[in-house]
Scaffold this motif. Structure first.
Motif, short mmCIF file in Angstrom:
data_model
loop_
_atom_site.label_atom_id
_atom_site.label_comp_id
_atom_site.label_asym_id
_atom_site.label_seq_id
_atom_site.Cartn_x
_atom_site.Cartn_y
_atom_site.Cartn_z
N CYS A 117 -4.84 0.26 0.48
CA CYS A 117 -5.52 -0.81 1.23
C CYS A 117 -6.85 -0.30 1.80
CB CYS A 117 -4.61 -1.34 2.34
SG CYS A 117 -4.52 -0.27 3.79
N CYS B 31 0.85 -1.18 0.00
CA CYS B 31 0.00 0.00 0.00
C CYS B 31 0.89 1.25 0.00
CB CYS B 31 -0.89 -0.02 1.24
SG CYS B 31 -1.79 1.51 1.49
N CYS C 209 -6.56 2.28 4.58
CA CYS C 209 -6.22 3.63 4.14
C CYS C 209 -7.32 4.26 3.28
CB CYS C 209 -4.89 3.62 3.38
SG CYS C 209 -3.50 3.22 4.47
N CYS D 5 0.40 3.14 3.75
CA CYS D 5 0.87 2.55 5.01
C CYS D 5 2.04 1.60 4.81
CB CYS D 5 -0.27 1.83 5.73
SG CYS D 5 -0.87 0.38 4.84
ZN ZN Z 1 -2.67 1.20 3.55
#
Ligand code: ZN
Length: 207
Positions: A177, A162, A180, A165
């Motif tokens: 993701c 991702c 997020c 993150c």
């Molecule tokens: Zn993420």
């Protein structure tokens, strides 16, 4: 009377150690799983679906090889106290439910199941004994075929890192993701760390 391979008493011990307390729902759940297993053709490879996350999934996990973790038990959150065990490949299965018409013969179970009185006004021992005496008598079965979305392997497919993150996530979820994308269930800041009463000195904190 048995619940799966266990005496009722042994099942209660298992429930206590796995579930934490001997909740009425998980005793009923034991009879439900037992009925479903005995109603399936012998030797069949089956998966399971529970229509509530409350208690019932633990009965399935105690009494069958199906667990959340191995992917053979799915929970669809309909809030109905029902489960289905079904042929893993063909989808033919047995759905077991608590039959509210049959509860008419068991007033203390009906009162608990339909929440007709506050739980503290109910006698838990009478309720538990009633459930054990009732056994299969409050249940009904239906023959069903589960829809394709529940059949076969449902892997997550390819993964990516991702960009927000930097954790691995399934690409099918989108360009970042799901966390997020705004679904993060946590607050995470220095205050959260300070609020932790006794942080283990070996804890590795990732910044
Ligand atoms: Zn993420």
């Amino acid at each position: 009377m048995n619940i799966g391979p266990y005496s009722v008493e042994d099942y209660m011990h298992l429930v206590k150690s796995f579930h934490g307390n001997i909740a009425p729902g998980i005793i009923i759940g034991g009879f439900m799983v037992d009925l479903a297993v005995k109603s399936l053709p012998e030797g069949i490879l089956f998966d399971a679906v529970c229509e509530t996350s409350a208690c019932l999934p633990d009965a399935v996990q105690l009494l069958t090889p199906c667990t959340i973790g191995n992917g053979c038990l799915k929970v669809v959150e309909f809030g109905r106290y029902a489960l289905c065990l079904y042929d893993k490949y063909q989808g033919h299965g047995i759905r077991v439910l608590v039959d509210t018409e049959k509860l008419e013969q068991w007033p203390e179970i009906k009162t608990w199941f339909l929440k007709l009185k506050p739980i503290k006004e109910q006698d838990s021992k009478i309720l538990r004994d009633g459930i054990i005496n009732a056994g299969l008598d409050i249940l009904s079965i239906q023959y069903v075929k589960v829809k394709n979305m529940l059949i076969g392997k449902t892997g997550n497919g390819a993964i990516a890192l991702c960009p927000e993150c930097n954790e691995a996530y399934p690409i099918k979820d989108g360009h970042v993701c799901l966390s997020c994308q705004g679904n993060n269930p946590y607050y995470r800041d220095s205050q959260a760390q300070n609020d932790m009463p006794s942080l283990n000195i070996f804890t590795i904190v990732k910044s």
